[in-house]
Design a protein around this motif. Structure first.
Motif, PDB file in Angstrom:
ATOM      1  N   ILE A  38      14.723  46.638   9.132  1.00 57.58           N
ATOM      2  CA  ILE A  38      13.780  46.693   9.264  1.00 57.58           C
ATOM      3  C   ILE A  38      12.287  46.278   8.468  1.00 57.58           C
ATOM      4  O   ILE A  38      11.104  45.652   8.187  1.00 57.58           O
ATOM      5  N   VAL A  39      13.246  47.532   7.408  1.00 54.05           N
ATOM      6  CA  VAL A  39      11.912  46.959   6.300  1.00 54.05           C
ATOM      7  C   VAL A  39      12.221  45.048   5.030  1.00 54.05           C
ATOM      8  O   VAL A  39      10.964  44.402   5.533  1.00 54.05           O
ATOM      9  N   ARG A  40      13.781  44.696   5.004  1.00 57.04           N
ATOM     10  CA  ARG A  40      13.964  43.249   4.611  1.00 57.04           C
ATOM     11  C   ARG A  40      13.501  42.372   5.683  1.00 57.04           C
ATOM     12  O   ARG A  40      12.512  41.230   5.342  1.00 57.04           O
ATOM     13  N   GLN A  41      13.402  42.748   7.339  1.00 60.27           N
ATOM     14  CA  GLN A  41      12.727  41.843   8.194  1.00 60.27           C
ATOM     15  C   GLN A  41      11.256  41.621   8.380  1.00 60.27           C
ATOM     16  O   GLN A  41      10.221  40.487   8.102  1.00 60.27           O
ATOM     17  N   ALA A  42      10.855  43.327   7.950  1.00 61.45           N
ATOM     18  CA  ALA A  42       9.115  42.552   7.731  1.00 61.45           C
ATOM     19  C   ALA A  42       8.660  41.731   7.309  1.00 61.45           C
ATOM     20  O   ALA A  42       7.266  41.379   7.266  1.00 61.45           O
ATOM     21  N   ALA A  43       9.074  42.207   5.749  1.00 56.80           N
ATOM     22  CA  ALA A  43       9.100  41.621   4.252  1.00 56.80           C
ATOM     23  C   ALA A  43       8.972  40.467   4.651  1.00 56.80           C
ATOM     24  O   ALA A  43       8.158  39.293   4.199  1.00 56.80           O
ATOM     25  N   GLN A  44      10.327  39.389   5.214  1.00 55.94           N
ATOM     26  CA  GLN A  44      10.209  38.104   6.172  1.00 55.94           C
ATOM     27  C   GLN A  44       8.701  37.722   6.800  1.00 55.94           C
ATOM     28  O   GLN A  44       8.750  36.913   6.546  1.00 55.94           O
ATOM     29  N   CYS A  45       8.316  38.386   7.695  1.00 51.48           N
ATOM     30  CA  CYS A  45       7.842  38.475   8.395  1.00 51.48           C
ATOM     31  C   CYS A  45       5.826  38.005   7.245  1.00 51.48           C
ATOM     32  O   CYS A  45       5.086  37.259   8.407  1.00 51.48           O
ATOM     33  N   GLY A  46       5.625  38.367   5.904  1.00 48.98           N
ATOM     34  CA  GLY A  46       4.887  37.862   5.843  1.00 48.98           C
ATOM     35  C   GLY A  46       4.047  38.992   4.908  1.00 48.98           C
ATOM     36  O   GLY A  46       2.875  39.474   5.097  1.00 48.98           O
ATOM     37  N   VAL A  47       3.766  40.410   6.029  1.00 45.44           N
ATOM     38  CA  VAL A  47       3.621  41.461   6.090  1.00 45.44           C
ATOM     39  C   VAL A  47       2.726  42.214   4.610  1.00 45.44           C
ATOM     40  O   VAL A  47       3.545  41.384   3.803  1.00 45.44           O
ATOM     41  N   ASP A  48       1.808  42.706   4.608  1.00 52.14           N
ATOM     42  CA  ASP A  48       1.658  43.427   3.456  1.00 52.14           C
ATOM     43  C   ASP A  48       2.009  44.764   3.091  1.00 52.14           C
ATOM     44  O   ASP A  48       1.965  44.787   1.501  1.00 52.14           O
ATOM     45  N   CYS A  49       2.351  45.709   4.039  1.00 52.43           N
ATOM     46  CA  CYS A  49       2.943  46.370   3.772  1.00 52.43           C
ATOM     47  C   CYS A  49       3.940  46.807   5.210  1.00 52.43           C
ATOM     48  O   CYS A  49       3.584  47.199   5.818  1.00 52.43           O
ATOM     49  N   LEU A  50       4.955  48.119   4.396  1.00 59.98           N
ATOM     50  CA  LEU A  50       5.057  48.860   5.472  1.00 59.98           C
ATOM     51  C   LEU A  50       4.855  50.484   5.434  1.00 59.98           C
ATOM     52  O   LEU A  50       4.617  50.533   4.798  1.00 59.98           O
ATOM     53  N   LYS A  51       4.656  51.093   6.300  1.00 56.18           N
ATOM     54  CA  LYS A  51       4.571  52.281   6.630  1.00 56.18           C
ATOM     55  C   LYS A  51       5.217  52.356   7.986  1.00 56.18           C
ATOM     56  O   LYS A  51       6.145  52.857   8.539  1.00 56.18           O
ATOM     57  N   PHE A  52       5.058  54.319   6.921  1.00 51.44           N
ATOM     58  CA  PHE A  52       6.683  55.535   8.186  1.00 51.44           C
ATOM     59  C   PHE A  52       5.852  56.378   7.980  1.00 51.44           C
ATOM     60  O   PHE A  52       4.754  57.336   7.611  1.00 51.44           O
ATOM     61  N   GLN A  53       6.292  57.235   8.684  1.00 51.50           N
ATOM     62  CA  GLN A  53       6.071  58.776   9.019  1.00 51.50           C
ATOM     63  C   GLN A  53       6.563  59.904   8.797  1.00 51.50           C
ATOM     64  O   GLN A  53       7.858  59.406   8.639  1.00 51.50           O
ATOM     65  N   THR A  54       5.807  60.725   8.305  1.00 54.41           N
ATOM     66  CA  THR A  54       6.876  61.939   7.171  1.00 54.41           C
ATOM     67  C   THR A  54       6.380  63.245   7.591  1.00 54.41           C
ATOM     68  O   THR A  54       5.960  63.501   7.431  1.00 54.41           O
ATOM     69  N   TYR A  55       7.974  63.650   8.561  1.00 57.06           N
ATOM     70  CA  TYR A  55       7.742  64.622   9.246  1.00 57.06           C
ATOM     71  C   TYR A  55       8.832  65.535  10.183  1.00 57.06           C
ATOM     72  O   TYR A  55       9.795  64.171   9.509  1.00 57.06           O
ATOM     73  N   TRP A  96      15.611  59.673   2.371  1.00 54.95           N
ATOM     74  CA  TRP A  96      15.253  57.868   3.155  1.00 54.95           C
ATOM     75  C   TRP A  96      14.867  57.364   1.873  1.00 54.95           C
ATOM     76  O   TRP A  96      14.501  56.504   2.097  1.00 54.95           O
ATOM     77  N   HIS A  97      13.311  58.875   1.908  1.00 54.91           N
ATOM     78  CA  HIS A  97      12.496  57.704   1.449  1.00 54.91           C
ATOM     79  C   HIS A  97      11.665  57.009   0.567  1.00 54.91           C
ATOM     80  O   HIS A  97      11.759  55.780   0.366  1.00 54.91           O
ATOM     81  N   ALA A  98      13.107  57.347  -0.194  1.00 53.10           N
ATOM     82  CA  ALA A  98      12.925  57.120  -1.479  1.00 53.10           C
ATOM     83  C   ALA A  98      13.635  55.439  -1.648  1.00 53.10           C
ATOM     84  O   ALA A  98      13.010  54.751  -2.166  1.00 53.10           O
ATOM     85  N   ASP A  99      14.874  55.439  -1.247  1.00 56.28           N
ATOM     86  CA  ASP A  99      15.762  54.042  -1.126  1.00 56.28           C
ATOM     87  C   ASP A  99      14.612  53.161  -0.055  1.00 56.28           C
ATOM     88  O   ASP A  99      14.430  52.042  -0.264  1.00 56.28           O
ATOM     89  N   LEU A 100      13.593  53.797   0.905  1.00 59.15           N
ATOM     90  CA  LEU A 100      13.374  52.837   1.559  1.00 59.15           C
ATOM     91  C   LEU A 100      11.408  51.914   0.873  1.00 59.15           C
ATOM     92  O   LEU A 100      11.499  50.784   1.110  1.00 59.15           O
ATOM     93  N   PHE A 101      11.367  53.230   0.073  1.00 58.02           N
ATOM     94  CA  PHE A 101      10.241  52.400  -0.627  1.00 58.02           C
ATOM     95  C   PHE A 101      10.828  51.654  -2.058  1.00 58.02           C
ATOM     96  O   PHE A 101      10.185  50.433  -1.926  1.00 58.02           O
ATOM     97  N   ALA A 102      11.960  51.698  -2.135  1.00 60.56           N
ATOM     98  CA  ALA A 102      12.226  50.710  -3.540  1.00 60.56           C
ATOM     99  C   ALA A 102      12.880  49.890  -2.731  1.00 60.56           C
ATOM    100  O   ALA A 102      12.548  48.872  -3.295  1.00 60.56           O
TER     101      ALA A 102
END
Length: 351
Positions: A38-55, A96-102
């Motif tokens: 999801i991170v990879r394909q969102a980046a390919q779409c040209g978005v500025d930012c990815l957002k996750f939820q932390t709970y 997962w968070h650290a790897d998703l941010f990386a």
């Protein structure tokens, strides 16, 4: 007008392209590999930012089956679900968070998250997130807002069902705790939401009332509402994102697929460019179209002294000759010179 906000190499403000956020939420469906994709394909779409939820299910609710902890709403996608079970399924594991941010950094996009309790704020801050998001349902969780604000990092807050007074209180708490850069998102807390409930005219009003950047957290299907919001001054657009709605998941039905997210980025940018300024009289790029206006031309040769009439004059393209507003004035006047058919007229021919 609110001051622009700089986050990394991006700018949020009226003079910048809309800041587009792809929200993963629970669309990873419990798979870290899918989350990374999801991170990879969102980046390919040209978005500025990815957002996750932390709970976790335990940080956001209680493991109870009393009626208060069961969803009882026939209109809800999650009707009949126990809150703890739903959040256990939808949460993004903290490890997962650290790897998703990386991964986001590797693909050149920003990434941040929504904390749902104070421990999540501290965890995210330890990972160096560039900003925080407060979800609509947490707009009245003032201790959470204060904790995030004390980091001094920019804050994006979805307003959802919040009243004007509740929004004002949340903004005041955030500012008092140290937040200087605040973005409010107009939001309809319905999943999916109806376009008729978007009330986009609230966006410029919210900007005036609270003196902050204002955007849209959009749960409607498609991209139309988001594009329209830009014309009303939205500087941030947040939409849920999934790889394929057919794969299912807790949020899939109101999430955009990659082709739609790419379209969203393109069309919101186009809408921003189209807003422009108050201007009359055409642009420089329209100069080449001016000849295609109509003007007054002799439709036949006219000898000096001949009276101008509808038989020897015609309003037609191109527009190099005398403007059509002079047509009635010319009628009945005598030509002061010999004029060839198709020859330009000028104001000296008005007598």
């Amino acid at each position: 007008m609110a001051q622009p906000i700089r986050i990394g190499d991006r700018v949020i403000g009226q003079d910048a392209e809309p800041f587009v956020i792809a929200e993963m939420s629970g669309n990873h469906n419990g798979s870290k590999e899918r989350a990374l994709e999801i991170v990879r394909q969102a980046a390919q779409c040209g978005v500025d930012c990815l957002k996750f939820q932390t709970y976790t299910a335990d940080t956001i609710t209680l493991d109870s089956r009393l009626p208060d902890f069961m969803i009882d709403d026939p209109k809800s996608l999650w009707n009949g679900r126990q809150l703890h079970d739903l959040y256990k399924e939808a949460h993004t594991p903290w490890d997962w968070h650290a790897d998703l941010f990386a991964a986001a950094a590797e693909f050149g996009v920003l990434a941040f998250s929504t904390p749902f309790d104070e421990s999540a704020v501290d965890f995210l801050d330890s990972l160096g997130v560039p900003m925080f998001k407060i979800a609509s349902f947490e707009m009245t969780h003032l201790p959470l807002i204060a904790r995030a604000a004390r980091t001094g990092k920019p804050m994006i807050m979805s307003t959802g069902m919040a009243s004007e007074a509740e929004i004002g209180e949340a903004v005041a708490i955030a500012r008092d705790a140290g937040a200087r850069d605040i973005v409010l998102l107009k939001c309809t807390s319905q999943y999916p939401a109806n376009a008729s409930d978007a009330n986009l005219l609230t966006i410029p009003d919210m900007a005036r009332r609270f003196g902050v950047q204002v955007g849209l957290s959009d749960h409607t299907p498609g991209t139309g509402v988001a594009v329209a919001s830009v014309v009303h001054g939205a500087t941030v657009i947040e939409k849920h994102f999934t790889l394929d709605r057919a794969d299912g998941g807790v949020d899939s039905s109101f999430s955009l697929e990659p082709w739609e997210m790419r379209l969203l980025k393109e069309e919101t940018t186009r809408a921003w460019r189209a807003s422009g300024e108050v201007r009359y009289g055409g642009t420089k790029n329209e100069d080449g179209s001016r000849p295609f206006r109509q003007s007054i031309y002799p439709s036949r040769d006219i000898a000096k002294g001949t009276v101008f009439s509808r038989d020897n004059l015609k309003i037609c393209r191109p527009g190099y000759s005398l403007a059509p507003r002079h047509f009635e004035t010319l009628l009945g006047c005598a030509a002061t010179r010999d004029i060839e058919a198709g020859e330009r007229l000028s104001e000296t021919d008005l007598g």
